[in-house]
Design a protein around this motif. Structure first.
Motif, PDB file in Angstrom:
ATOM      1  N   LYS A 167       0.842  -1.200   0.000  1.00 46.31           N
ATOM      2  CA  LYS A 167       0.000   0.000   0.000  1.00 46.31           C
ATOM      3  C   LYS A 167       0.878   1.250   0.000  1.00 46.31           C
ATOM      4  CE  LYS A 167      -3.050   2.542   3.076  1.00 46.31           C
ATOM      5  NZ  LYS A 167      -3.816   2.530   4.312  1.00 46.31           N
ATOM      6  N   GLU A 168       1.899   1.255   0.838  1.00 43.98           N
ATOM      7  CA  GLU A 168       2.801   2.407   0.916  1.00 43.98           C
ATOM      8  C   GLU A 168       3.526   2.640  -0.405  1.00 43.98           C
ATOM      9  OE1 GLU A 168       5.204   1.283   4.268  1.00 43.98           O
ATOM     10  OE2 GLU A 168       3.636   1.793   5.715  1.00 43.98           O
ATOM     11  N   VAL A 169       3.980   1.546  -1.042  1.00 38.96           N
ATOM     12  CA  VAL A 169       4.692   1.650  -2.315  1.00 38.96           C
ATOM     13  C   VAL A 169       3.765   2.198  -3.398  1.00 38.96           C
ATOM     14  CG1 VAL A 169       5.768   0.287  -4.176  1.00 38.96           C
ATOM     15  CG2 VAL A 169       6.398  -0.139  -1.787  1.00 38.96           C
ATOM     16  N   LEU A 170       2.546   1.657  -3.479  1.00 42.97           N
ATOM     17  CA  LEU A 170       1.596   2.114  -4.499  1.00 42.97           C
ATOM     18  C   LEU A 170       1.163   3.556  -4.266  1.00 42.97           C
ATOM     19  CD1 LEU A 170      -0.686  -1.004  -5.042  1.00 42.97           C
ATOM     20  CD2 LEU A 170       0.863   0.055  -6.690  1.00 42.97           C
ATOM     21  N   ALA A 171       0.949   3.920  -3.013  1.00 43.87           N
ATOM     22  CA  ALA A 171       0.548   5.294  -2.704  1.00 43.87           C
ATOM     23  C   ALA A 171       1.609   6.279  -3.177  1.00 43.87           C
ATOM     24  CB  ALA A 171       0.289   5.451  -1.211  1.00 43.87           C
ATOM     25  N   GLU A 172       2.845   5.894  -3.033  1.00 46.66           N
ATOM     26  CA  GLU A 172       3.955   6.746  -3.472  1.00 46.66           C
ATOM     27  C   GLU A 172       4.073   6.758  -5.001  1.00 46.66           C
ATOM     28  OE1 GLU A 172       7.190   9.284  -3.056  1.00 46.66           O
ATOM     29  OE2 GLU A 172       5.947   8.532  -1.430  1.00 46.66           O
ATOM     30  N   ALA A 173       3.831   5.605  -5.631  1.00 49.83           N
ATOM     31  CA  ALA A 173       4.039   5.471  -7.074  1.00 49.83           C
ATOM     32  C   ALA A 173       2.919   6.097  -7.907  1.00 49.83           C
ATOM     33  CB  ALA A 173       4.183   3.995  -7.443  1.00 49.83           C
ATOM     34  N   LEU A 174       1.696   6.065  -7.415  1.00 50.09           N
ATOM     35  CA  LEU A 174       0.576   6.605  -8.189  1.00 50.09           C
ATOM     36  C   LEU A 174       0.557   8.123  -8.090  1.00 50.09           C
ATOM     37  CD1 LEU A 174      -2.203   4.057  -7.172  1.00 50.09           C
ATOM     38  CD2 LEU A 174      -1.088   4.251  -9.408  1.00 50.09           C
ATOM     39  N   PRO A 175       0.452   8.803  -9.229  1.00 48.03           N
ATOM     40  CA  PRO A 175       0.467  10.271  -9.202  1.00 48.03           C
ATOM     41  C   PRO A 175      -0.801  10.838  -8.564  1.00 48.03           C
ATOM     42  CG  PRO A 175       0.076   9.471 -11.432  1.00 48.03           C
ATOM     43  CD  PRO A 175       0.357   8.272 -10.576  1.00 48.03           C
ATOM     44  N   ASP A 176      -0.676  12.014  -7.993  1.00 50.10           N
ATOM     45  CA  ASP A 176      -1.800  12.659  -7.319  1.00 50.10           C
ATOM     46  C   ASP A 176      -2.833  13.209  -8.296  1.00 50.10           C
ATOM     47  OD1 ASP A 176      -0.862  12.128  -4.763  1.00 50.10           O
ATOM     48  OD2 ASP A 176       0.337  13.971  -4.706  1.00 50.10           O
ATOM     49  N   ASN A 177      -2.470  13.382  -9.552  1.00 51.00           N
ATOM     50  CA  ASN A 177      -3.390  13.982 -10.516  1.00 51.00           C
ATOM     51  C   ASN A 177      -4.272  12.957 -11.232  1.00 51.00           C
ATOM     52  OD1 ASN A 177      -1.453  12.831 -12.124  1.00 51.00           O
ATOM     53  ND2 ASN A 177      -1.148  14.630 -13.418  1.00 51.00           N
ATOM     54  N   LEU A 178      -4.396  11.755 -10.699  1.00 53.95           N
ATOM     55  CA  LEU A 178      -5.230  10.731 -11.324  1.00 53.95           C
ATOM     56  C   LEU A 178      -6.697  11.136 -11.371  1.00 53.95           C
ATOM     57  CD1 LEU A 178      -3.722   7.411  -9.953  1.00 53.95           C
ATOM     58  CD2 LEU A 178      -3.710   8.233 -12.306  1.00 53.95           C
ATOM     59  N   GLU A 179      -7.157  11.892 -10.399  1.00 51.71           N
ATOM     60  CA  GLU A 179      -8.558  12.317 -10.364  1.00 51.71           C
ATOM     61  C   GLU A 179      -8.899  13.125 -11.615  1.00 51.71           C
ATOM     62  OE1 GLU A 179     -12.360  12.399  -8.556  1.00 51.71           O
ATOM     63  OE2 GLU A 179     -10.582  11.242  -8.073  1.00 51.71           O
ATOM     64  N   THR A 180      -8.030  14.022 -12.009  1.00 50.57           N
ATOM     65  CA  THR A 180      -8.257  14.824 -13.206  1.00 50.57           C
ATOM     66  C   THR A 180      -8.318  13.936 -14.445  1.00 50.57           C
ATOM     67  OG1 THR A 180      -7.110  16.699 -12.208  1.00 50.57           O
ATOM     68  CG2 THR A 180      -7.344  16.729 -14.606  1.00 50.57           C
TER      69      THR A 180
END
Length: 193
Positions: free
Chosen positions: A144-157
């Motif tokens: 979970k920690e690795v994926l949270a870091e790897a996924l960009p924050d702008n996915l919602e857009t």
């Protein structure tokens, strides 16, 4: 091999029973409310942590019953999470729930579970659930920690834009899927470079 069937449940349409008011009960009710803030939850325990009482005080859909579990607590419930520190009681509650065809999770006892609570990564409306088939919650937490870091924050857009494109597309389901696959193929091609 992990044969679990992954689903996302609309807990706001169900009534969840949590049995146990200690640290594990707190962990379970916190997970439920973090993922489904409008979930209707009844928690039963002879002793209830103050943090649980605070959660209930700020959420009208959470009911606390300050006593030992009784079989009648299962009435009109859809899902059961058992989190007491009494293994015999946990097994008894699990058996009673299963006799009523209620899906049941017993904390830290995979053999008594019909489902597991997963580690969840959230980025806006995107949720990624991680399962280790009950073998290692610690591994799930680290992933979970690795994926949270790897996924960009702008996915919602990006998801909002893809939703708008999907709504504009014409044709049958297959043609829409083909078009969306072409549009999103850039996500994979960048990774291959």
């Amino acid at each position: 091999m992990n044969n679990l069937f992954p689903i996302f449940v609309k807990l706001e349409q169900l009534h969840t029973l949590i049995v146990g008011g200690g640290y594990v009960g707190l962990e379970k009710i916190s997970a439920v409310l973090a993922n489904s803030p409008q979930a209707m939850v009844t928690l039963v325990a002879p002793e209830i942590r103050e943090e649980i009482r605070e959660l209930a005080a700020s959420n009208a859909k959470v009911s606390l019953i300050n006593r030992k579990f009784e079989e009648t607590d299962l009435f009109e419930k859809d899902l059961v999470i058992v989190a007491t520190n009494d293994k015999a009681e946990n097994e008894n509650i699990s058996n009673l729930a299963r006799a009523r065809h209620l899906l049941t999770n017993v904390a830290d006892t995979p053999g008594l579970c019909d489902f597991y609570l997963s580690s969840v990564v959230r980025k806006g409306n995107l949720k990624v659930a991680i399962s280790t088939n009950g073998m290692s919650p610690t591994m799930a937490k680290r992933l979970k920690e690795v994926l949270a870091e790897a996924l960009p924050d702008n996915l919602e857009t990006a998801m909002e834009q893809l939703k708008a494109v999907r709504e504009m597309l014409r044709g049958d389901f297959t043609s829409k899927v083909d078009e969306l696959n072409k549009i999103t193929s850039v996500l994979i091609s960048r990774k291959e470079e």
